[in-house]
Design a protein around this motif. Structure first.
Motif, short mmCIF file in Angstrom:
data_model
loop_
_atom_site.label_atom_id
_atom_site.label_comp_id
_atom_site.label_asym_id
_atom_site.label_seq_id
_atom_site.Cartn_x
_atom_site.Cartn_y
_atom_site.Cartn_z
N LYS A 109 0.85 -1.45 -0.08
CA LYS A 109 -0.18 -0.16 0.06
C LYS A 109 0.70 1.29 0.03
O LYS A 109 0.77 1.85 -0.54
N LEU A 110 2.53 1.25 1.01
CA LEU A 110 2.12 2.47 1.12
C LEU A 110 3.83 2.52 1.30
O LEU A 110 4.48 1.28 2.45
N VAL A 111 4.38 3.87 1.24
CA VAL A 111 5.89 3.63 1.55
C VAL A 111 6.64 4.59 1.47
O VAL A 111 6.29 6.01 0.62
N LYS A 112 7.25 5.13 2.76
CA LYS A 112 7.50 6.71 3.01
C LYS A 112 9.49 6.88 3.33
O LYS A 112 9.51 5.94 4.28
N PHE A 113 9.53 7.62 2.60
CA PHE A 113 11.12 8.01 3.18
C PHE A 113 11.15 9.06 3.79
O PHE A 113 10.53 10.32 3.40
N LYS A 114 12.23 9.61 4.68
CA LYS A 114 12.61 10.66 4.70
C LYS A 114 14.16 10.72 4.48
O LYS A 114 15.03 10.00 4.75
N PHE A 115 14.29 11.75 3.43
CA PHE A 115 15.66 11.79 3.61
C PHE A 115 16.39 12.82 4.44
O PHE A 115 16.10 13.92 5.12
N LEU A 116 18.01 11.80 5.00
CA LEU A 116 17.92 12.71 6.01
C LEU A 116 18.43 13.93 6.20
O LEU A 116 18.44 14.63 7.51
N GLU A 117 19.44 14.68 4.89
CA GLU A 117 19.64 16.36 5.00
C GLU A 117 18.30 17.10 4.56
O GLU A 117 18.58 18.58 5.14
N ARG A 118 17.24 16.41 4.62
CA ARG A 118 16.13 17.55 4.20
C ARG A 118 15.41 17.87 6.16
O ARG A 118 15.46 17.16 6.84
N ALA A 119 14.67 19.02 6.06
CA ALA A 119 13.96 19.01 7.11
C ALA A 119 12.95 18.35 7.63
O ALA A 119 12.89 17.41 7.01
N GLU A 120 13.03 18.43 8.99
CA GLU A 120 12.13 17.44 9.86
C GLU A 120 10.98 16.37 9.42
O GLU A 120 10.48 15.64 9.36
N GLU A 121 10.13 17.93 9.19
CA GLU A 121 8.96 17.94 8.86
C GLU A 121 8.83 16.90 7.46
O GLU A 121 7.42 16.72 6.82
N GLU A 122 10.00 17.03 6.31
CA GLU A 122 9.21 16.87 4.53
C GLU A 122 10.30 14.84 5.21
O GLU A 122 10.65 14.41 5.66
N TYR A 123 9.49 14.51 3.21
CA TYR A 123 8.78 13.45 2.67
C TYR A 123 8.79 13.21 1.76
O TYR A 123 8.65 13.95 1.10
N PHE A 124 9.21 12.34 1.01
CA PHE A 124 8.85 11.39 0.12
C PHE A 124 7.86 10.56 0.10
O PHE A 124 8.00 9.64 1.32
N GLN A 125 6.31 10.20 -0.33
CA GLN A 125 5.82 8.71 -0.51
C GLN A 125 5.03 8.11 -1.81
O GLN A 125 4.80 9.33 -2.10
N PHE A 126 5.17 7.63 -2.10
CA PHE A 126 4.51 6.54 -2.82
C PHE A 126 3.84 5.83 -1.86
O PHE A 126 3.52 5.08 -1.10
N GLU A 127 2.12 5.69 -2.35
CA GLU A 127 1.03 5.23 -1.73
C GLU A 127 0.02 4.69 -3.31
O GLU A 127 0.04 5.42 -4.21
N VAL A 128 0.12 3.80 -2.99
CA VAL A 128 -1.20 2.50 -4.23
C VAL A 128 -2.75 2.82 -3.75
O VAL A 128 -2.80 2.88 -2.87
N THR A 129 -2.61 3.58 -4.55
CA THR A 129 -4.52 3.91 -4.44
C THR A 129 -5.50 3.41 -5.06
O THR A 129 -5.14 2.29 -6.20
N LYS A 130 -6.51 2.84 -4.99
CA LYS A 130 -7.58 2.37 -5.94
C LYS A 130 -8.78 3.49 -5.50
O LYS A 130 -9.47 3.74 -4.79
N ASP A 131 -9.58 3.42 -6.86
CA ASP A 131 -10.81 4.07 -6.90
C ASP A 131 -11.51 3.49 -6.67
O ASP A 131 -11.78 2.27 -7.57
N GLU A 132 -12.76 3.80 -5.53
CA GLU A 132 -13.58 2.94 -5.48
C GLU A 132 -14.77 2.36 -6.60
O GLU A 132 -14.82 1.24 -6.25
N LEU A 133 -14.99 3.93 -7.50
CA LEU A 133 -15.88 3.69 -8.14
C LEU A 133 -15.54 3.02 -9.47
O LEU A 133 -16.05 1.68 -10.09
N THR A 134 -14.28 3.15 -9.98
CA THR A 134 -13.64 2.13 -11.05
C THR A 134 -12.61 1.34 -11.11
O THR A 134 -12.91 0.43 -11.91
#
Length: 129
Positions: A67-92
């Motif tokens: 479903k999801l993976v979230k990373f924090k670059f060590l040299e970036r600000a504490e609150e920053e991250y990048f994230q990949f999330e697999v989503t599914k459209d409820e309708l389609t």
């Protein structure tokens, strides 16, 4: 003057099985197909991503299998991250990829284009493009 950092969310429809898509978001062999030139993983949490010979260390801060993976670059600000999330459209039932990243506010357009280009590479790797 200090550049503001802003959060961007980009969603792409990826007509792939969620399981296969997730492999491309989390495994070294999958990530090098579209995201980075190389990646090394130390233990279960510390990732070193390489672009053009330069190393960027990141910590895996959250993982939900399939479903999801979230990373924090060590040299970036504490609150920053990048994230990949697999989503599914409820309708389609369409499977999507939601990418969250933090960028300079004057680079939103450029970074959006870069992510779009990388997702094209991902679709190509998945045999969808």
């Amino acid at each position: 003057e200090k550049v503001e950092r802003v959060k961007i969310d980009l969603e792409f429809v990826i007509k792939s099985s969620p399981t296969i898509l997730y492999q491309y978001l989390t495994t070294p062999s999958g990530l090098v197909e579209w995201f980075c030139d190389d990646v090394n993983i130390k233990g279960s949490k510390l990732y070193s991503f390489f672009w053009d010979g330069e190393e960027f260390k990141a910590e895996l801060t959250k993982k939900i299998n399939g479903k999801l993976v979230k990373f924090k670059f060590l040299e970036r600000a504490e609150e920053e991250y990048f994230q990949f999330e697999v989503t599914k459209d409820e309708l389609t039932g369409d499977i999507g990829l939601l990418i969250t990243d933090f960028v300079d506010d004057d680079e939103v357009e450029a970074m959006t284009l870069l992510w779009e280009s990388q997702v094209q590479d991902l679709k190509h790797a998945l045999g969808l493009a």
